[in-house]
Scaffold this motif. Structure first.
Motif, mmCIF file in Angstrom:
data_model
loop_
_atom_site.group_PDB
_atom_site.id
_atom_site.type_symbol
_atom_site.label_atom_id
_atom_site.label_comp_id
_atom_site.label_asym_id
_atom_site.label_seq_id
_atom_site.Cartn_x
_atom_site.Cartn_y
_atom_site.Cartn_z
ATOM 1 N N THR A 153 1.045 -1.164 -0.034
ATOM 2 C CA THR A 153 -0.044 -0.224 0.128
ATOM 3 C C THR A 153 0.860 1.135 0.128
ATOM 4 O OG1 THR A 153 -0.180 0.027 2.490
ATOM 5 C CG2 THR A 153 -1.753 -1.234 1.265
ATOM 6 N N GLY A 154 0.360 2.283 -0.683
ATOM 7 C CA GLY A 154 1.275 3.733 -0.505
ATOM 8 C C GLY A 154 2.126 3.419 -1.699
ATOM 9 N N ALA A 155 1.865 2.712 -2.849
ATOM 10 C CA ALA A 155 2.796 2.320 -3.672
ATOM 11 C C ALA A 155 3.472 3.421 -4.682
ATOM 12 C CB ALA A 155 2.385 1.229 -4.884
ATOM 13 N N ALA A 156 2.623 4.598 -4.742
ATOM 14 C CA ALA A 156 3.419 5.739 -5.448
ATOM 15 C C ALA A 156 4.093 6.617 -4.086
ATOM 16 C CB ALA A 156 1.771 6.508 -5.871
ATOM 17 N N GLY A 157 4.165 6.298 -2.996
ATOM 18 C CA GLY A 157 4.879 6.844 -2.036
ATOM 19 C C GLY A 157 6.268 6.859 -2.186
ATOM 20 N N PHE A 158 7.029 7.584 -1.355
ATOM 21 C CA PHE A 158 8.621 7.648 -1.649
ATOM 22 C C PHE A 158 9.204 6.214 -1.290
ATOM 23 C CE2 PHE A 158 12.224 9.779 0.759
ATOM 24 C CZ PHE A 158 13.186 9.422 -0.212
ATOM 25 N N ILE A 159 8.903 5.915 0.049
ATOM 26 C CA ILE A 159 9.534 4.553 0.326
ATOM 27 C C ILE A 159 8.817 3.575 -0.317
ATOM 28 C CG2 ILE A 159 10.009 3.301 2.240
ATOM 29 C CD1 ILE A 159 10.005 5.612 4.377
ATOM 30 N N ILE A 204 -7.155 3.080 1.229
ATOM 31 C CA ILE A 204 -7.163 1.981 2.465
ATOM 32 C C ILE A 204 -8.433 2.116 3.492
ATOM 33 C CG2 ILE A 204 -4.991 0.961 1.881
ATOM 34 C CD1 ILE A 204 -3.898 2.334 4.418
ATOM 35 N N SER A 205 -8.850 3.524 3.517
ATOM 36 C CA SER A 205 -9.934 3.699 4.464
ATOM 37 C C SER A 205 -11.173 3.182 4.278
ATOM 38 C CB SER A 205 -10.090 5.171 4.994
ATOM 39 O OG SER A 205 -10.318 5.701 3.946
ATOM 40 N N ASP A 206 -11.303 2.649 2.822
ATOM 41 C CA ASP A 206 -12.355 2.063 2.316
ATOM 42 C C ASP A 206 -12.537 0.406 2.496
ATOM 43 O OD1 ASP A 206 -14.366 0.702 0.559
ATOM 44 O OD2 ASP A 206 -13.643 1.432 -1.121
ATOM 45 N N ARG A 207 -13.433 0.263 3.577
ATOM 46 C CA ARG A 207 -13.394 -1.270 4.191
ATOM 47 C C ARG A 207 -13.948 -2.183 3.233
ATOM 48 N NH1 ARG A 207 -17.131 -3.189 9.326
ATOM 49 N NH2 ARG A 207 -16.556 -5.225 9.217
ATOM 50 N N ARG A 208 -14.728 -2.066 2.397
ATOM 51 C CA ARG A 208 -15.119 -3.150 1.503
ATOM 52 C C ARG A 208 -14.257 -3.074 0.467
ATOM 53 N NH1 ARG A 208 -21.797 -1.686 0.873
ATOM 54 N NH2 ARG A 208 -22.499 -2.370 3.094
ATOM 55 N N GLY A 209 -13.673 -1.956 -0.002
ATOM 56 C CA GLY A 209 -12.426 -1.863 -1.083
ATOM 57 C C GLY A 209 -11.372 -2.875 -0.732
ATOM 58 N N VAL A 210 -10.904 -2.703 0.585
ATOM 59 C CA VAL A 210 -9.900 -3.366 0.980
ATOM 60 C C VAL A 210 -9.957 -4.896 1.017
ATOM 61 C CG1 VAL A 210 -8.256 -3.782 2.911
ATOM 62 C CG2 VAL A 210 -8.542 -1.213 2.103
ATOM 63 N N ASP A 211 -11.178 -5.149 1.675
ATOM 64 C CA ASP A 211 -11.554 -6.918 1.912
ATOM 65 C C ASP A 211 -11.716 -7.402 0.488
ATOM 66 O OD1 ASP A 211 -12.852 -8.576 4.017
ATOM 67 O OD2 ASP A 211 -14.170 -8.798 1.985
ATOM 68 N N THR A 244 -6.850 7.222 7.641
ATOM 69 C CA THR A 244 -5.726 6.419 6.822
ATOM 70 C C THR A 244 -5.200 5.704 7.857
ATOM 71 O OG1 THR A 244 -5.861 8.186 5.113
ATOM 72 C CG2 THR A 244 -3.969 6.624 5.476
ATOM 73 N N ASN A 245 -4.443 6.091 8.830
ATOM 74 C CA ASN A 245 -3.383 5.772 9.708
ATOM 75 C C ASN A 245 -3.942 4.453 10.415
ATOM 76 O OD1 ASN A 245 -1.784 7.334 8.175
ATOM 77 N ND2 ASN A 245 -1.117 8.465 9.881
ATOM 78 N N ILE A 246 -5.027 4.768 11.078
ATOM 79 C CA ILE A 246 -5.785 3.832 12.116
ATOM 80 C C ILE A 246 -6.721 3.169 11.389
ATOM 81 C CG2 ILE A 246 -7.164 3.637 14.096
ATOM 82 C CD1 ILE A 246 -5.694 6.049 15.074
ATOM 83 N N THR A 247 -7.728 3.641 10.850
ATOM 84 C CA THR A 247 -8.858 2.854 10.240
ATOM 85 C C THR A 247 -8.459 2.145 9.110
ATOM 86 O OG1 THR A 247 -10.616 4.402 10.715
ATOM 87 C CG2 THR A 247 -11.123 2.783 8.850
ATOM 88 N N GLY A 248 -7.380 2.674 8.124
ATOM 89 C CA GLY A 248 -6.952 1.958 7.091
ATOM 90 C C GLY A 248 -6.045 0.819 7.413
ATOM 91 N N THR A 249 -5.311 0.929 8.750
ATOM 92 C CA THR A 249 -4.464 -0.220 9.136
ATOM 93 C C THR A 249 -5.340 -1.373 9.785
ATOM 94 O OG1 THR A 249 -2.614 1.220 9.756
ATOM 95 C CG2 THR A 249 -2.861 -0.921 10.689
ATOM 96 N N LEU A 250 -6.525 -1.125 10.377
ATOM 97 C CA LEU A 250 -7.513 -1.850 10.808
ATOM 98 C C LEU A 250 -7.978 -2.712 9.517
ATOM 99 C CD1 LEU A 250 -8.879 -3.456 13.109
ATOM 100 C CD2 LEU A 250 -10.673 -1.401 12.848
#
Length: 325
Positions: free
Chosen positions: A7-13, A63-70, A104-110
């Motif tokens: 995830t975050g594939a277009a990000g720096f790291i 990644i905050s889209d629960r159904r999309g992630v699932d 993003t950081n909490i709900t997305g990780t969950l």
């Protein structure tokens, strides 16, 4: 061939992690919402380097889209691991809009943890931050230093994500490696980070806006070293929190002097009061990364800064217009 969701594939790291995975022959499913938290041209630049690569597929998604992630994790199974490098980052930006950092950081990780549990993904990597250590951390900072008093919503959201990871490890046996990254720099880096901004400002003869007296210090680590360490964390470790970075510490004033030397131009420094959300110093104790992963930084600060300046000069026709204010 292993198969990873990054995830975050277009990000720096994350973009560099994707490249390294592909170079060793793995399959990568990249996810990014290409948000406008900073100038999206840099994200498109990184992504366009990945899209032609064999064994890379991309999904534009939050990644905050629960159904999309699932649905994505289910469709991508079986996966050898999820590498969650998607995040809203930036200590100052989190003060202005803390809600999106939680989403993003909490709900997305969950959402990703729950999908990993549901579809049998046994390895999970989370990108966390050195900002989590707050004020008055011992230097160099070990992983067991206090991290329960964050100074901004950004680091608070990362602490929440870490806690969720531990819960899923405890309840479901998920193998989790959490990396607390210290100040990362390199070509095509984040434009809200000091190294990119000052490179642009000095090169283009713009005012260099400096908060504080410049004696605040940072342990800088080149992006390739960070990405390589992240990949080393894919092996089974149970549950571990590991520092990566911070091996060469300089003050911001010293950094400006080096950039002036490499660029061949004097900085026009404009000083401002220190920002309350900024940490005065950071430096990682990386003895745990050395012991568990055999990780050592390989790119020295002098070489890494020269690579950044060389990249900027090569891409200057468009990089000069990247928004850094």
């Amino acid at each position: 061939m292993a198969r990873y969701l990054v995830t975050g594939a277009a990000g720096f790291i994350a973009a560099r992690v994707c490249e390294m995975l592909l170079e060793r022959g793995d399959e990568v499913i990249g996810v990014d919402n290409l948000c406008t938290a900073y100038d999206v041209r840099l994200k498109h630049y990184r992504l366009n380097r990945l899209l032609p690569r064999e064994n890379f597929t991309f999904h534009g998604m939050d990644i905050s889209d629960r159904r999309g992630v699932d649905a994505l994790v289910q469709a991508s199974a079986p996966l050898d691991g999820i590498i969650n490098l998607a995040a809203r980052a930036g200590v100052r930006a989190s003060v202005e809009d803390p809600w999106v950092f939680v989403e993003t950081n909490i709900t997305g990780t969950l959402n990703l943890l729950e999908a990993a549990r549901r579809y049998g993904v046994n390895k999970f990597i989370l990108a966390s931050t050195s900002s989590i250590y707050g004020e008055n951390a011992p230097l160099p900072t070990p992983e067991d230093a206090p991290s329960d008093r964050p100074l901004q919503p950004y680091s608070a959201s990362k602490k929440g994500a870490e806690a969720l990871c531990h819960a899923y490890h405890f309840l479901y046996g998920l193998d989790v490696t959490i990396f607390r990254y210290f100040t990362v720099y390199g070509p095509a880096g984040r434009p809200d980070m000091v190294m990119f901004r000052f490179t642009q400002w000095i090169t283009e003869g713009r005012p260099v806006h400096l908060n504080g007296d410049g004696e605040q210090s940072r342990g800088f680590t080149y992006v390739d070293d960070i990405a390589r360490g992240t990949l080393l964390g894919l092996k089974p470790l149970g549950f571990e929190i590991i520092n990566l970075g911070g091996h060469e510490v300089i003050t911001i004033n010293q950094m400006i002097a080096r950039l002036e030397q490499y660029i061949g131009r004097k900085a026009q420094v404009v000083r401002h009061p220190a920002h309350r959300a900024d940490m005065l110093a950071n430096q990682a104790d990386v003895s745990k990364a050395r012991a568990l992963l055999g990780w050592e930084p390989q790119v020295g600060l002098d070489e890494g800064m020269r690579r950044l300046v060389d990249w900027y000069m090569a891409e200057r026709s468009w990089a000069k217009d990247i928004l850094t204010d």
